[in-house]
Design a protein around this motif. Structure first.
Motif, PDB file in Angstrom:
ATOM      1  N   ARG A 197       0.823  -1.207   0.000  1.00  0.00           N
ATOM      2  CA  ARG A 197       0.000   0.000   0.000  1.00  0.00           C
ATOM      3  C   ARG A 197       0.860   1.262   0.000  1.00  0.00           C
ATOM      4  O   ARG A 197       1.045   1.901   1.033  1.00  0.00           O
ATOM      5  N   PRO A 198       1.400   1.648  -1.164  1.00  0.00           N
ATOM      6  CA  PRO A 198       2.160   2.898  -1.213  1.00  0.00           C
ATOM      7  C   PRO A 198       1.317   4.122  -0.870  1.00  0.00           C
ATOM      8  O   PRO A 198       1.829   5.121  -0.382  1.00  0.00           O
ATOM      9  N   ASP A 199      -0.017   4.028  -1.105  1.00  0.00           N
ATOM     10  CA  ASP A 199      -0.873   5.158  -0.742  1.00  0.00           C
ATOM     11  C   ASP A 199      -0.929   5.327   0.770  1.00  0.00           C
ATOM     12  O   ASP A 199      -1.051   6.447   1.276  1.00  0.00           O
ATOM     13  N   GLY A 200      -0.818   4.203   1.511  1.00  0.00           N
ATOM     14  CA  GLY A 200      -0.778   4.300   2.963  1.00  0.00           C
ATOM     15  C   GLY A 200       0.466   5.013   3.442  1.00  0.00           C
ATOM     16  O   GLY A 200       0.420   5.825   4.375  1.00  0.00           O
ATOM     17  N   LEU A 201       1.592   4.750   2.793  1.00  0.00           N
ATOM     18  CA  LEU A 201       2.829   5.437   3.140  1.00  0.00           C
ATOM     19  C   LEU A 201       2.705   6.925   2.829  1.00  0.00           C
ATOM     20  O   LEU A 201       3.159   7.771   3.612  1.00  0.00           O
ATOM     21  N   ARG A 202       2.079   7.244   1.711  1.00  0.00           N
ATOM     22  CA  ARG A 202       1.902   8.656   1.355  1.00  0.00           C
ATOM     23  C   ARG A 202       1.070   9.384   2.404  1.00  0.00           C
ATOM     24  O   ARG A 202       1.400  10.495   2.820  1.00  0.00           O
ATOM     25  N   ARG A 203      -0.026   8.747   2.841  1.00  0.00           N
ATOM     26  CA  ARG A 203      -0.866   9.376   3.874  1.00  0.00           C
ATOM     27  C   ARG A 203      -0.103   9.533   5.177  1.00  0.00           C
ATOM     28  O   ARG A 203      -0.250  10.536   5.882  1.00  0.00           O
ATOM     29  N   PHE A 204       0.713   8.525   5.512  1.00  0.00           N
ATOM     30  CA  PHE A 204       1.517   8.628   6.725  1.00  0.00           C
ATOM     31  C   PHE A 204       2.469   9.814   6.645  1.00  0.00           C
ATOM     32  O   PHE A 204       2.577  10.620   7.583  1.00  0.00           O
ATOM     33  N   LEU A 205       3.176   9.952   5.513  1.00  0.00           N
ATOM     34  CA  LEU A 205       4.124  11.053   5.353  1.00  0.00           C
ATOM     35  C   LEU A 205       3.411  12.404   5.353  1.00  0.00           C
ATOM     36  O   LEU A 205       3.904  13.383   5.936  1.00  0.00           O
ATOM     37  N   ASP A 206       2.238  12.463   4.700  1.00  0.00           N
ATOM     38  CA  ASP A 206       1.457  13.703   4.729  1.00  0.00           C
ATOM     39  C   ASP A 206       1.110  14.081   6.166  1.00  0.00           C
ATOM     40  O   ASP A 206       1.151  15.254   6.549  1.00  0.00           O
ATOM     41  N   GLY A 207       0.750  13.074   6.963  1.00  0.00           N
ATOM     42  CA  GLY A 207       0.407  13.332   8.356  1.00  0.00           C
ATOM     43  C   GLY A 207       1.592  13.855   9.150  1.00  0.00           C
ATOM     44  O   GLY A 207       1.448  14.765   9.976  1.00  0.00           O
ATOM     45  N   VAL A 208       2.777  13.290   8.911  1.00  0.00           N
ATOM     46  CA  VAL A 208       3.984  13.772   9.598  1.00  0.00           C
ATOM     47  C   VAL A 208       4.244  15.243   9.249  1.00  0.00           C
ATOM     48  O   VAL A 208       4.544  16.062  10.123  1.00  0.00           O
ATOM     49  N   VAL A 209       4.097  15.562   7.967  1.00  0.00           N
ATOM     50  CA  VAL A 209       4.336  16.943   7.521  1.00  0.00           C
ATOM     51  C   VAL A 209       3.359  17.893   8.195  1.00  0.00           C
ATOM     52  O   VAL A 209       3.738  18.964   8.677  1.00  0.00           O
ATOM     53  N   ARG A 210       2.076  17.516   8.242  1.00  0.00           N
ATOM     54  CA  ARG A 210       1.063  18.404   8.838  1.00  0.00           C
ATOM     55  C   ARG A 210       1.269  18.555  10.340  1.00  0.00           C
ATOM     56  O   ARG A 210       1.232  19.672  10.869  1.00  0.00           O
ATOM     57  N   ARG A 211       1.471  17.437  11.032  1.00  0.00           N
ATOM     58  CA  ARG A 211       1.562  17.493  12.495  1.00  0.00           C
ATOM     59  C   ARG A 211       2.765  18.292  12.965  1.00  0.00           C
ATOM     60  O   ARG A 211       2.698  19.014  13.970  1.00  0.00           O
ATOM     61  N   HIS A 212       3.873  18.152  12.259  1.00  0.00           N
ATOM     62  CA  HIS A 212       5.115  18.772  12.727  1.00  0.00           C
ATOM     63  C   HIS A 212       5.486  20.029  11.936  1.00  0.00           C
ATOM     64  O   HIS A 212       6.529  20.626  12.206  1.00  0.00           O
ATOM     65  N   GLY A 213       4.651  20.408  10.989  1.00  0.00           N
ATOM     66  CA  GLY A 213       4.958  21.607  10.205  1.00  0.00           C
ATOM     67  C   GLY A 213       6.274  21.494   9.461  1.00  0.00           C
ATOM     68  O   GLY A 213       7.041  22.461   9.393  1.00  0.00           O
ATOM     69  N   VAL A 214       6.544  20.308   8.895  1.00  0.00           N
ATOM     70  CA  VAL A 214       7.836  20.065   8.244  1.00  0.00           C
ATOM     71  C   VAL A 214       7.998  20.983   7.037  1.00  0.00           C
ATOM     72  O   VAL A 214       7.138  21.049   6.162  1.00  0.00           O
ATOM     73  N   ARG A 215       9.108  21.698   6.998  1.00  0.00           N
ATOM     74  CA  ARG A 215       9.374  22.649   5.910  1.00  0.00           C
ATOM     75  C   ARG A 215      10.200  22.011   4.795  1.00  0.00           C
ATOM     76  O   ARG A 215      10.012  22.306   3.627  1.00  0.00           O
ATOM     77  N   ASP A 216      11.156  21.161   5.190  1.00  0.00           N
ATOM     78  CA  ASP A 216      12.046  20.573   4.193  1.00  0.00           C
ATOM     79  C   ASP A 216      12.708  19.337   4.787  1.00  0.00           C
ATOM     80  O   ASP A 216      12.451  18.973   5.948  1.00  0.00           O
ATOM     81  N   LEU A 217      13.568  18.696   4.003  1.00  0.00           N
ATOM     82  CA  LEU A 217      14.195  17.458   4.460  1.00  0.00           C
ATOM     83  C   LEU A 217      15.105  17.670   5.679  1.00  0.00           C
ATOM     84  O   LEU A 217      15.051  16.879   6.629  1.00  0.00           O
ATOM     85  N   PRO A 218      15.954  18.696   5.709  1.00  0.00           N
ATOM     86  CA  PRO A 218      16.756  18.906   6.925  1.00  0.00           C
ATOM     87  C   PRO A 218      15.904  19.065   8.180  1.00  0.00           C
ATOM     88  O   PRO A 218      16.278  18.579   9.256  1.00  0.00           O
TER      89      PRO A 218
END
Length: 279
Positions: A192-213
């Protein structure tokens, strides 16, 4: 149906208040009310339920709101694409560090093509690529798959294994490789690559991730465990971060995407070059 009444309708539908909608549009309330009544007459349906202190969408109004937004967005995008077509060059949208290290190779090979034109690289945020293509602000994009492909065509550029990204002191960091299930990432499964995408989207939203560093710093601090393309490990070594192979994780696939209606020979040449790298 003309665009002006639709824009007025969308303003009222979003504000659910004729006075606020009129202020937003820079007009007075009476002509706005006449426009909405005229639109209702043209369609033969009521779009709003009105009372002295209440405005609400009818079922027909709710349907029109969704359709009108799409129609107005498409109209605005058509104008942007027309203006873009009159300008030299093309715009390639790329997320910083989201090109699998291939951007320079693609641009160098593209410059040798007979149809090549100057390329402006537009750096964008997480998940912005498809929006820029649909609004006509970019001609092509390098995007990590999967994503919403509505209205877009794609060709693969690269596929690479993913690695677990862990704090160096994490118990799993002592292993040579890790099973995906051991990471206990919510909704992430091998098929389920879509599950991984949703997980990563959630990490970005929760932590306000700006970039890879920024993301790697969160890992280093023990706030996040995640999966990233294997090329990240070579490009971003950090003493506080451990990268470990995850053989059963979905691969990291990079594609080049462009608007389905594009007829640009320059864009076609760019796609051809990027796809040749995949070959």
């Amino acid at each position: 149906m003309e665009s002006r009444p639709l824009r007025h309708f969308v303003a009222v539908a979003e504000e659910l208040n004729f006075t606020r909608a009129a202020e937003r549009l820079g007009i007075s309330s009476p002509p706005l009310s006449r426009t909405i009544r005229g639109l209702e007459t043209e369609l033969g349906v009521a779009l709003f339920e009105r009372s002295t202190h209440h405005v609400a969408l009818t079922p027909a109004g709710a349907v029109l709101l969704a359709e009108a937004r799409g129609a107005l967005d498409a109209l605005d995008a058509a104008g942007r694409r027309a203006r873009r077509a009159a300008e030299p060059g093309l715009v390639l949208a790329v997320k910083p560090d989201g090109d699998a290290g291939l951007l320079e190779t693609v641009l160098e090979k593209y410059a040798t093509e007979p149809e090549a034109v100057p390329v402006t690289v537009r750096l964008c945020g997480w998940g912005d690529h498809a929006r820029l293509l649909r609004t006509g602000e970019a001609d092509a994009a390098l995007i990590a798959d999967p994503f919403d492909r509505a209205g877009l065509d794609t060709e693969p550029v690269s596929a690479e294994p993913r690695v677990a990204v862990l704090p160096a002191a994490h118990p799993l960091a002592a292993r040579d490789q890790i099973a995906l299930a051991d990471l206990e990432l919510p909704g992430v499964e091998p098929s389920r690559p879509d599950g991984l995408r949703r997980f990563l989207d959630g990490v970005v939203r929760r932590h306000g991730v700006r970039d890879l560093p920024h993301l790697l710093k969160l890992v280093e601090l023990g706030e996040v465990v995640t999966l990233l393309p294997g090329s990240v490990a070579a490009r971003y070594p950090r003493p506080g971060v451990a990268y470990r192979p995850v053989p059963d994780a979905p691969p990291a696939v990079l594609v080049i995407a462009w608007p389905r209606r594009s007829r640009s020979m320059a864009v076609a040449a760019l796609v051809r070059v990027a796809a040749s790298i995949a070959g």
